[in-house]
Enzyme design. Structure first.
Site, PDB file in Angstrom:
ATOM      1  N   LYS A  61       0.840  -1.206   0.000  1.00 21.06           N
ATOM      2  CA  LYS A  61       0.000   0.000   0.000  1.00 21.06           C
ATOM      3  C   LYS A  61       0.874   1.256   0.000  1.00 21.06           C
ATOM      4  CE  LYS A  61      -3.829  -2.455   2.058  1.00 21.06           C
ATOM      5  NZ  LYS A  61      -4.541  -2.913   3.263  1.00 21.06           N
ATOM      6  N   GLN A 105      -4.773  -1.588   9.468  1.00 23.82           N
ATOM      7  CA  GLN A 105      -4.659  -2.901   8.834  1.00 23.82           C
ATOM      8  C   GLN A 105      -5.284  -3.969   9.732  1.00 23.82           C
ATOM      9  OE1 GLN A 105      -3.301  -3.550   5.684  1.00 23.82           O
ATOM     10  NE2 GLN A 105      -4.152  -5.574   6.046  1.00 23.82           N
ATOM     11  N   ASP A 128     -11.243   2.762   4.019  1.00 25.70           N
ATOM     12  CA  ASP A 128     -11.699   1.379   3.841  1.00 25.70           C
ATOM     13  C   ASP A 128     -13.223   1.305   3.686  1.00 25.70           C
ATOM     14  OD1 ASP A 128      -9.759  -0.570   3.602  1.00 25.70           O
ATOM     15  OD2 ASP A 128      -9.354  -0.670   5.756  1.00 25.70           O
TER      16      ASP A 128
END
Ligand code: NDP
Length: 297
Positions: A61, A105, A128
């Site tokens: 990422k 994460q 997200d």
């Protein structure tokens, strides 16, 4: 349907890598527009613990962010970090006007409540798309930050079928909060007729056979064989399953690609289909978040 679709026995293979690269180039150009207005889009990634796969995901990422010109910040916290410490870190990022996107994460260590943490992220920075405000907004059909994987699937479908998905019957196999449910909501927003099937559904095969679009997000290697599809189906395979075959490790999807590829209109492979789209849409979401916070561009 797009006239480029192949009507012969060999299905169109939906090239997620190529589309993801195109998305990244779009993002790169948009980042330049932000910078021209004095805004440096910034993504903060928070990683708790030593899970090797999570470390790889975070590295990927950060690398992609660097590639498109998004500033990235990495926060690595020890595996025994308590919830309060993590929330304090997120609070600081929520308040930091130079940070536009926050990604925690997953999975988190067991002493930390995932829901509490995800709800603590400022919804405008929730790249997200897991915050309940964004989940609710999506279910109302509003323009909010939406989960990266299903949003990437919509892009693959539009690139394959055309911009207008209205009226198509889509079957989503799986109802997780991360993929299945947001996928169904996004398809509904596109005016598809949506059927969601799951482990308790009777006769999944018959339902899939009726579909113009099938999105498989189950986590079961090659569960969907040729019998599940009609010849006009466009198939998006979200599944990522690690299997041992002939003494080798292999990644396969939820669809039996080798068998199905000759019997449908179009299909995304695993790997090289949905996977690359997820990270590309994380970058897109970071720009959407920056736009929401700065009211620019
Ligand atoms: P979950 O395990 O959270 O959900 C799986 C879903 O499949 C559940 O809704 C479950 O039903 C359903 N299911 C399980 N078995 C069956 C069955 N036999 N028949 C019908 N439905 C079934 O998985 P995720 O949604 O998180 O992920 C799905 C797959 O997608 C995984 O392989 C994962 O690795 C992959 N993935 C890929 C991503 C990418 O970037 N390409 C990103 C995220 C996930 P029920 O609810 O009834 O239990």
């Amino acid at each position: 349907m797009n006239s480029s679709l192949n009507l012969s026995a060999q299905a169109q293979i939906i090239d997620g890598k190529a589309t993801a690269n195109a998305v990244l180039e779009e993002v790169k150009a948009e980042v330049e527009q932000f910078k021209a207005q004095g805004i440096a889009p910034c993504l903060a990634v928070v990683l708790v613990g030593d899970d090797p796969a999570s470390h790889v995901y975070v590295r990927n990422k950060v690398e992609k962010a660097q590639y498109v010109g998004i500033r990235s910040l990495e926060f690595r916290l020890d595996a025994d970090t308590d919830q309060q410490t993590l929330l304090a870190q997120i609070d600081a990022l929520n308040r930091d006007m130079s940070v536009h996107g926050i990604l925690v994460q997953l999975p988190l260590p067991e002493q930390i409540n995932e829901t509490v943490v995800l709800e603590f992220i400022d919804p405008k920075k929730d790249v997200d798309g897991f915050h309940s405000e964004n989940v609710g907004g999506l279910s109302q059909g509003r323009d909010v930050l939406t989960p990266c994987t299903p949003t990437g699937c919509i892009r693959l479908l539009k690139d394959t079928i055309g911009e207008n998905l209205s009226g198509l019957h889509a079957v989503v196999v799986g109802r997780s909060n991360i993929v299945g449910k947001p996928m169904a909501a996004l398809l509904l927003k596109e005016s598809c007729t949506v059927t969601v099937v799951h482990s308790k559904t009777k006769n999944i095969q018959a339902l899939c056979q009726q579909a113009d679009i099938v999105v498989a997000a189950v986590g079961r290697p090659r569960m969907l064989n040729q019998e599940y599809f009609n010849p006009n189906a466009v198939v998006i395979d979200v599944g990522i399953n690690r299997i041992q075959e002939n003494g080798k490790n292999r990644l396969v999807g939820d669809v039996d690609f080798e068998e199905v590829a000759n019997h449908v209109q179009a299909i995304s492979p695993v790997p090289g289909g949905v996977g690359p789209m997820t990270i590309a849409y994380l970058m897109k979401n970071t720009l959407t978040a920056a736009r929401l916070q700065t009211q620019q561009i």
